[in-house]
Design a protein around this motif. Structure first.
Motif, short mmCIF file in Angstrom:
data_model
loop_
_atom_site.label_atom_id
_atom_site.label_comp_id
_atom_site.label_asym_id
_atom_site.label_seq_id
_atom_site.Cartn_x
_atom_site.Cartn_y
_atom_site.Cartn_z
N THR A 207 0.72 -1.32 -0.12
CA THR A 207 0.03 0.12 -0.06
C THR A 207 0.84 1.13 0.11
N VAL A 208 0.47 2.20 -1.02
CA VAL A 208 1.27 3.41 -1.04
C VAL A 208 0.39 4.67 -0.40
N ILE A 209 1.10 5.53 0.46
CA ILE A 209 0.06 6.66 1.00
C ILE A 209 0.54 8.06 0.16
N THR A 210 -0.10 8.76 -0.37
CA THR A 210 0.20 9.89 -0.72
C THR A 210 -0.50 11.07 -0.97
N SER A 211 -0.05 12.23 -1.33
CA SER A 211 -1.18 13.26 -1.28
C SER A 211 -1.12 13.77 -2.80
N ALA A 212 -2.45 14.19 -3.19
CA ALA A 212 -2.42 14.71 -4.48
C ALA A 212 -3.35 15.92 -4.63
N ASN A 213 -3.19 16.69 -5.58
CA ASN A 213 -4.24 18.10 -5.36
C ASN A 213 -5.28 17.95 -6.24
N ASN A 214 -5.72 17.15 -7.20
CA ASN A 214 -7.00 16.80 -7.67
C ASN A 214 -6.99 15.59 -8.34
N GLY B 108 8.06 -6.64 -12.23
CA GLY B 108 7.34 -7.80 -12.53
C GLY B 108 6.33 -8.12 -11.40
N ARG B 109 5.77 -7.32 -10.94
CA ARG B 109 4.38 -7.48 -9.89
C ARG B 109 3.09 -7.30 -10.70
N ASP B 110 2.18 -7.89 -10.01
CA ASP B 110 0.54 -7.44 -10.51
C ASP B 110 0.51 -6.06 -9.79
N PRO B 111 0.32 -4.99 -10.52
CA PRO B 111 0.10 -3.57 -10.06
C PRO B 111 -1.34 -3.59 -8.92
N ASP B 112 -2.27 -4.68 -9.23
CA ASP B 112 -3.21 -4.70 -8.31
C ASP B 112 -3.04 -5.03 -6.95
N ASN B 113 -1.82 -5.43 -6.56
CA ASN B 113 -1.24 -5.97 -5.26
C ASN B 113 -0.72 -4.68 -4.53
N ILE B 114 -0.94 -3.36 -5.21
CA ILE B 114 -0.37 -2.05 -4.43
C ILE B 114 -1.62 -1.43 -4.36
N LYS B 115 -2.26 -0.99 -3.16
CA LYS B 115 -3.26 -0.12 -3.01
C LYS B 115 -2.87 1.14 -2.63
N VAL B 116 -3.15 2.15 -3.54
CA VAL B 116 -2.41 3.38 -3.56
C VAL B 116 -3.73 4.24 -2.66
N LEU B 117 -3.31 4.79 -1.62
CA LEU B 117 -4.46 5.64 -0.91
C LEU B 117 -4.08 7.27 -0.84
N PHE B 118 -5.07 7.95 -1.10
CA PHE B 118 -4.86 9.29 -1.14
C PHE B 118 -5.28 10.13 0.22
N LEU B 119 -4.30 11.12 0.51
CA LEU B 119 -4.77 11.79 1.81
C LEU B 119 -6.00 12.64 1.58
N VAL B 120 -6.88 12.78 2.71
CA VAL B 120 -7.96 13.59 2.63
C VAL B 120 -8.23 14.21 3.93
N SER B 121 -8.90 15.35 3.88
CA SER B 121 -9.35 15.90 5.56
C SER B 121 -10.80 16.30 5.31
N PRO B 122 -11.84 15.60 5.08
CA PRO B 122 -13.06 16.24 4.96
C PRO B 122 -13.43 17.09 5.88
N VAL B 123 -14.44 18.02 5.69
CA VAL B 123 -14.97 18.83 6.56
C VAL B 123 -16.46 18.33 6.48
N ILE B 124 -17.04 17.98 7.61
CA ILE B 124 -18.49 17.29 7.65
C ILE B 124 -19.14 18.17 8.47
N ASP B 125 -20.44 18.73 8.25
CA ASP B 125 -21.24 19.21 9.43
C ASP B 125 -22.74 18.95 8.82
N GLU B 126 -23.44 19.49 9.68
CA GLU B 126 -25.12 19.25 9.56
C GLU B 126 -25.77 19.68 8.37
N THR B 127 -25.16 20.86 7.72
CA THR B 127 -25.63 21.52 6.53
C THR B 127 -24.37 22.09 5.72
N MET B 128 -24.72 22.28 4.52
CA MET B 128 -23.77 22.97 3.62
C MET B 128 -22.99 23.96 4.16
#
Ligand SMILES: Cc1cc2nc3c(=O)[nH]c(=O)nc-3n(C[C@H](O)[C@H](O)[C@H](O)COP(=O)(O)O)c2cc1C
Length: 435
Positions: free
Chosen positions: A242-249, A268-288
């Protein structure tokens, strides 16, 4: 299982140390930062929400890059103090049953035998749920606690890490599956013919082996990695799961994911065996509107926060950012022996924009709104990028924020069939590779 499902993980930024020190909502954890409570709370919430893993960040020195002094770091608690993540891990493993726990350990600080033994032990006691975030160190202050004046050159650190991995893998595979006999009648505990020394004698390490304990449930920890430079990608292609990374868009996400997958193919590896996860910091609240207001408020930072951010950038890059004006573009080329992929993103930008535009430390993929809205937005982005998931982080970490994600946002993702509602397997790797 839906074809659109993706993985979730949490980046425990600032490691086993103080979190939202001096922020508007810090709860009661600040005074207890040396205790495992906050981590245990987070681990249990993540497991309730079906997360794949909890990654504990680490670095092991009190930095002094900014203004050549450790004062700003200690004043604002910038990446310090930190306790040892490998001691927090067993508490988290004991408080959960399925969640993967990833500890950060550096290949320029540990010896390979020590690291291999530690991971083997953690995987045994955690019933097959340990992962290792492989880092190579970045600033010279870190190296100075481990017998050196400076870090090894950037690319050579990865060469050393390759050899480090070779030694560890040799140790982890050195006991055959049936080496442990436990036959009381014949009086045989283990069969010596099935336990193999490695006799490694390389450029950087000399290790005889074999490992001092039998194989753990996963045999090898799940390998996590974050290097974004070309050499870092090559390392990830060879070793990472698994690879963790930040991306802009989404475009940037796609480009990075493709580069990492191509590195896997090149190795020589199957690329599906690396899960690439992207950093996020959602801001959640009761209304938009409430969510947007919270997001705007997070952009307003005071002078203390500016100094905090400058000290942090300095530590990560090894460049003292006190030498640059806040409102002028940085040089077009910044030389760094530290985190090179991050430094590349800052070249030519105005320091103020870097600091103020990125308060949550998660690129500029802004997920802001109600839980329902953000879940739909995350779905859209994942559809476009085509995988593999998100890594939550919030430098203003609080129990309130954790609950908003695990008990507010995640149920909305689950409702859409995007994330798991129950674990498929017992071991971390099997869950990570389940889709
Ligand atoms: C999400 C994320 C988490 C990271 N966590 C750590 C960490 O805990 N400890 C550390 O020393 N480096 C950490 N790093 C830095 C990376 O391990 C790596 O050194 C950095 O991305 C620079 O690699 P590069 O020079 O190949 O670009 C992290 C990077 C990212 C993007």
């Amino acid at each position: 299982m839906s074809a659109d499902m993706f993985h979730l993980a949490w980046f425990f930024s600032k490691g086993f140390g103080p979190k939202a020190w001096k922020h508007r909502w810090h709860g009661s954890d600040v005074a207890r930062f040396t205790k495992p409570d906050t981590g245990v709370f987070l681990a249990q919430a993540l497991e309730r929400a079906g997360f794949d893993y909890f990654m504990i960040e680490d670095s092991s020195n009190v930095p002094y890059t900014y203004q050549g002094s450790h004062n700003a770091y200690l004043k604002h608690s910038v990446d310090t103090p930190k306790l040892d993540p490998t001691v927090l891990a067993p508490y988290l493993l004991q408080a959960t049953k399925k969640l993967g726990i990833v500890v950060t350990c550096s290949t320029t600080e540990y010896q390979p035998f020590m690291l291999a033994r530690l991971m083997n032990t953690l995987d045994h006691v955690g019933d097959g749920r340990i992962g290792w975030n492989v880092v190579t160190g970045s600033n010279d202050g870190g190296a100075q606690n481990y017998n050196r004046d400076k870090q090894w050159p950037h690319d050579e650190r990865y060469d050393m890490a390759d050899e480090f991995m070779e030694v560890c893998k040799g140790l982890w595979t050195g006991w055959d599956d049936d080496a442990l006999v436990l036959d009381l009648e014949k009086g045989i505990f283990a069969d010596g013919d099935k336990v193999h020394p490695i006799h490694h004698d390389g450029k950087y390490f000399k290790v005889r082996g074999p490992l001092s304990a039998p194989p753990s449930p996963q045999r090898t920890p799940v390998i996590c990695q974050a290097g974004g430079s070309p050499r870092g990608h090559r390392f990830a292609g060879t070793h990472a799961e698994t690879v963790i990374t930040s991306a802009n868009n989404p475009e940037d996400m796609k480009r990075q994911r493709e580069a990492i997958r191509q590195s896997a193919v090149d190795a020589g590896r199957d690329p599906d065996n690396i899960k690439v996860l992207f950093l996020v910091s959602p801001v959640i609240d009761e209304t938009m509107e409430m969510a947007r207001m919270r997001y705007s408020a997070s952009l307003e930072i005071d002078d203390n926060e500016v100094e905090y951010q400058l000290a942090s950038l300095s530590r990560q890059s090894g460049i003292d950012f006190s030498q640059f004006a806040l409102d002028e573009p940085l040089p077009a080329v910044l030389e760094s022996n530290g985190h090179q992929s991050m430094v590349k993103k800052w070249e030519g930008k105005v320091l103020n924009d870097i600091i103020r535009g990125n308060p949550l430390n998660a690129g500029s993929n802004h997920f802001v709104g109600t839980a329902d809205y953000v879940a739909a937005h995350m779905d859209e982005v994942m559809q476009e990028v085509r995988g593999d998931g998100f890594l939550f982080v919030n430098s203003y970490f609080s129990r309130r924020y954790v609950t908003e994600i695990t008990d507010g946002l995640v149920p909305e993702l689950q409702k859409r069939g995007l994330t798991r509602t129950a674990y498929e397997h017992d071991h971390f790797r099997d869950n990570l590779m389940a889709f």
